[in-house]
Design a protein around this motif. Structure first.
Motif, PDB file in Angstrom:
ATOM      1  N   LYS A   7       0.831  -1.205   0.000  1.00  0.00           N
ATOM      2  CA  LYS A   7       0.000   0.000   0.000  1.00  0.00           C
ATOM      3  C   LYS A   7       0.870   1.261   0.000  1.00  0.00           C
ATOM      4  O   LYS A   7       1.847   1.351   0.738  1.00  0.00           O
ATOM      5  CB  LYS A   7      -0.900   0.011   1.242  1.00  0.00           C
ATOM      6  N   TYR A   8       0.526   2.215  -0.864  1.00  0.00           N
ATOM      7  CA  TYR A   8       1.250   3.487  -0.870  1.00  0.00           C
ATOM      8  C   TYR A   8       0.875   4.247   0.399  1.00  0.00           C
ATOM      9  O   TYR A   8      -0.303   4.377   0.735  1.00  0.00           O
ATOM     10  CB  TYR A   8       0.864   4.314  -2.088  1.00  0.00           C
ATOM     11  N   PRO A   9       1.861   4.752   1.130  1.00  0.00           N
ATOM     12  CA  PRO A   9       1.564   5.407   2.407  1.00  0.00           C
ATOM     13  C   PRO A   9       0.745   6.676   2.213  1.00  0.00           C
ATOM     14  O   PRO A   9       1.008   7.477   1.305  1.00  0.00           O
ATOM     15  CB  PRO A   9       2.950   5.718   2.973  1.00  0.00           C
ATOM     16  N   SER A  10      -0.214   6.853   3.069  1.00  0.00           N
ATOM     17  CA  SER A  10      -1.097   8.014   2.946  1.00  0.00           C
ATOM     18  C   SER A  10      -0.791   9.092   3.967  1.00  0.00           C
ATOM     19  O   SER A  10      -1.159  10.254   3.775  1.00  0.00           O
ATOM     20  CB  SER A  10      -2.568   7.576   3.098  1.00  0.00           C
ATOM     21  N   THR A  11      -0.117   8.754   5.083  1.00  0.00           N
ATOM     22  CA  THR A  11       0.214   9.767   6.081  1.00  0.00           C
ATOM     23  C   THR A  11       1.566  10.394   5.755  1.00  0.00           C
ATOM     24  O   THR A  11       2.467   9.728   5.248  1.00  0.00           O
ATOM     25  CB  THR A  11       0.258   9.171   7.500  1.00  0.00           C
ATOM     26  N   PRO A  12       1.739  11.686   6.057  1.00  0.00           N
ATOM     27  CA  PRO A  12       3.016  12.350   5.760  1.00  0.00           C
ATOM     28  C   PRO A  12       4.205  11.660   6.430  1.00  0.00           C
ATOM     29  O   PRO A  12       5.263  11.526   5.818  1.00  0.00           O
ATOM     30  CB  PRO A  12       2.811  13.763   6.306  1.00  0.00           C
ATOM     31  N   LEU A  13       4.036  11.229   7.675  1.00  0.00           N
ATOM     32  CA  LEU A  13       5.152  10.599   8.385  1.00  0.00           C
ATOM     33  C   LEU A  13       5.595   9.316   7.678  1.00  0.00           C
ATOM     34  O   LEU A  13       6.790   9.086   7.466  1.00  0.00           O
ATOM     35  CB  LEU A  13       4.768  10.299   9.834  1.00  0.00           C
ATOM     36  N   ALA A  14       4.632   8.471   7.304  1.00  0.00           N
ATOM     37  CA  ALA A  14       4.967   7.217   6.626  1.00  0.00           C
ATOM     38  C   ALA A  14       5.679   7.487   5.305  1.00  0.00           C
ATOM     39  O   ALA A  14       6.670   6.829   4.962  1.00  0.00           O
ATOM     40  CB  ALA A  14       3.695   6.395   6.391  1.00  0.00           C
ATOM     41  N   ARG A  15       5.208   8.483   4.553  1.00  0.00           N
ATOM     42  CA  ARG A  15       5.835   8.809   3.266  1.00  0.00           C
ATOM     43  C   ARG A  15       7.261   9.295   3.459  1.00  0.00           C
ATOM     44  O   ARG A  15       8.173   8.873   2.752  1.00  0.00           O
ATOM     45  CB  ARG A  15       5.004   9.869   2.529  1.00  0.00           C
ATOM     46  N   GLU A  16       7.450  10.217   4.400  1.00  0.00           N
ATOM     47  CA  GLU A  16       8.775  10.805   4.593  1.00  0.00           C
ATOM     48  C   GLU A  16       9.774   9.782   5.113  1.00  0.00           C
ATOM     49  O   GLU A  16      10.936   9.779   4.695  1.00  0.00           O
ATOM     50  CB  GLU A  16       8.689  11.999   5.552  1.00  0.00           C
ATOM     51  N   LEU A  17       9.345   8.919   6.014  1.00  0.00           N
ATOM     52  CA  LEU A  17      10.256   7.901   6.540  1.00  0.00           C
ATOM     53  C   LEU A  17      10.687   6.940   5.437  1.00  0.00           C
ATOM     54  O   LEU A  17      11.873   6.609   5.305  1.00  0.00           O
ATOM     55  CB  LEU A  17       9.587   7.117   7.677  1.00  0.00           C
ATOM     56  N   ARG A  18       9.729   6.510   4.645  1.00  0.00           N
ATOM     57  CA  ARG A  18      10.057   5.576   3.575  1.00  0.00           C
ATOM     58  C   ARG A  18      10.955   6.239   2.526  1.00  0.00           C
ATOM     59  O   ARG A  18      11.922   5.645   2.044  1.00  0.00           O
ATOM     60  CB  ARG A  18       8.775   5.047   2.918  1.00  0.00           C
ATOM     61  N   GLN A  19      10.643   7.482   2.178  1.00  0.00           N
ATOM     62  CA  GLN A  19      11.458   8.193   1.193  1.00  0.00           C
ATOM     63  C   GLN A  19      12.873   8.400   1.712  1.00  0.00           C
ATOM     64  O   GLN A  19      13.855   8.231   0.964  1.00  0.00           O
ATOM     65  CB  GLN A  19      10.819   9.541   0.871  1.00  0.00           C
ATOM     66  N   TYR A  20      13.011   8.758   2.981  1.00  0.00           N
ATOM     67  CA  TYR A  20      14.328   8.989   3.563  1.00  0.00           C
ATOM     68  C   TYR A  20      15.155   7.711   3.520  1.00  0.00           C
ATOM     69  O   TYR A  20      16.342   7.736   3.170  1.00  0.00           O
ATOM     70  CB  TYR A  20      14.175   9.466   5.003  1.00  0.00           C
ATOM     71  N   ARG A  21      14.536   6.593   3.852  1.00  0.00           N
ATOM     72  CA  ARG A  21      15.265   5.318   3.837  1.00  0.00           C
ATOM     73  C   ARG A  21      15.696   4.948   2.423  1.00  0.00           C
ATOM     74  O   ARG A  21      16.803   4.456   2.207  1.00  0.00           O
ATOM     75  CB  ARG A  21      14.409   4.201   4.436  1.00  0.00           C
ATOM     76  N   MET A  22      14.819   5.202   1.459  1.00  0.00           N
ATOM     77  CA  MET A  22      15.163   4.876   0.070  1.00  0.00           C
ATOM     78  C   MET A  22      16.292   5.766  -0.443  1.00  0.00           C
ATOM     79  O   MET A  22      17.221   5.299  -1.104  1.00  0.00           O
ATOM     80  CB  MET A  22      13.927   5.012  -0.824  1.00  0.00           C
TER      81      MET A  22
END
Length: 374
Positions: A7-22
């Motif tokens: 699932k594509y993350p819908s909350t800002p925190l989930a998006r930013e954490l995943r993007q930062y790790r990538m």
């Protein structure tokens, strides 16, 4: 055949954490360590099993990631506490120690922006933190950028100097003047380099031992490049003595591990290599290898030192092999300052090659005479 898609993350925190790790190729365990939280918590945030609503915690996470609080859904008009600023500065230096400069740079730049707002409002407690943030930013940009871009690091150290003078903090002033001088040395402006490094020694007599020792070591480096060998030897003897006397806490909190007996020995090695005294250069290289911490930065530095000394002593093949290893590490971690040392080794080899070819042609002419063409 049916497939399950993440699932594509819908909350800002989930998006930013995943993007930062990538972006930085991190595992959840590594990001959790960065944020000082349990790895299970990071996983639940990313999977949106927990929706974080604590504004202070969201702001803290934004600071640690080096992003605006708005990207986590929080208004950005807030003041950092002293504790929060100290935590971010400590986090930046931890990233530096791990040679994670690409991550450290945006974090410290964001911190400087946040602290500058508070300092403008008259918060002098934060002026000290702003000076420390500029110190970190100066080091990061000095490592990441080429000599032609040294003015960026110089800007940060000048801002640190201004804050130190306003705070009347002699230790901060010593560190700022020391690295301003070292940036001028790196640019090849040896007169200004020596002037700033001697000012660090003379204008801040109450600076702590770690700051003084670090400044004297870099003054020795400038002296040898300026041809003042006696001044170099006197400065390095004092730097070595202060390093042996220094406490670990003082060195860590002031110079962040960038000055110790190992760095003094490595500077001796570099200078004696420059002076073509390879016997002493190898002796001090051995001491540096035994003393410097086993980190990516110091091991890369040692490889460049070893390569330069080997090439200077005539062991070109062995030196080049190590220089190649050092260059690969520099490119991987973005340490262009150390990569420039490898370029210097290449220049030395090219000069040696020209000298050998010229001498070989002269010898050939003597042995065989000029070739006569019919």
């Amino acid at each position: 055949m049916s497939q399950e898609f993440e699932k594509y993350p819908s909350t800002p925190l989930a998006r930013e954490l995943r993007q930062y790790r990538m972006l930085h190729n991190l595992k959840q365990t590594e990001l959790a360590a960065n944020l000082n939280v349990d790895v299970k918590t990071v996983g639940r945030w990313e999977r949106e099993e927990i929706i974080l609503s604590d504004i202070r915690e969201l702001r803290r996470i934004a600071s640690m990631l080096g992003i605006d609080a708005e990207r986590l859904g929080v208004a950005s008009s807030f003041f950092l506490t002293v504790e929060q600023a100290d935590e971010v500065i400590q986090h930046v230096w931890l990233l530096v120690k791990q040679s994670r400069y690409f991550e450290a740079k945006p974090v410290v730049e964001k911190l400087i922006g946040d602290l500058s707002v508070q300092v403008r409002s008259g918060d002098h407690d934060m002026l000290y933190r702003l000076a420390k943030a500029h110190q970190a930013a100066g080091h990061i940009t000095a490592i990441m950028y080429r000599t032609s871009e040294t003015n960026i690091a110089l800007y940060h150290y000048r801002e640190m100097e201004l804050a130190a003078r306003q705070l009347q903090d002699q230790t901060l002033l010593n560190v700022a003047l020391t690295y301003e001088g070292d940036m001028y040395r790196r640019k090849g402006n040896l007169s200004d380099a020596v002037a700033y490094l001697e000012a660090a020694r003379d204008e801040a007599p109450e600076a702590n031992n770690a700051a003084k020792g670090n400044g004297i070591q870099l003054l020795g480096r400038a002296y040898v490049q300026a041809g003042n060998v006696k001044g170099f030897e006197q400065a390095m003897a004092e730097a070595e003595e202060r390093a042996a006397q220094g406490t670990e806490d003082e060195i860590e909190n002031t110079i962040h591990g960038l000055y110790n007996l190992g760095t003094v020995y490595e500077d001796y090695n570099r200078s004696y290599t420059l002076l073509n005294n390879t016997k002493k250069a190898f002796d001090y290289l051995e001491l540096a290898e035994k003393t410097l911490p086993d980190t990516v930065h110091w091991q890369t530095l040692l490889k460049t030192a070893q390569a330069a000394t080997l090439v200077q002593s005539g062991e070109i093949t062995a030196g080049i092999e190590i220089a190649i290893e050092a260059a690969e590490l520099c490119k991987k971690h973005g340490t262009l300052r150390l990569l420039e040392r490898v370029y210097t080794i290449q220049n030395i080899v090219e000069r040696m090659t020209r000298d050998i070819n010229r001498a070989n042609m002269q010898l050939r002419d003597v042995l065989h005479g000029p070739i006569e063409y019919l």
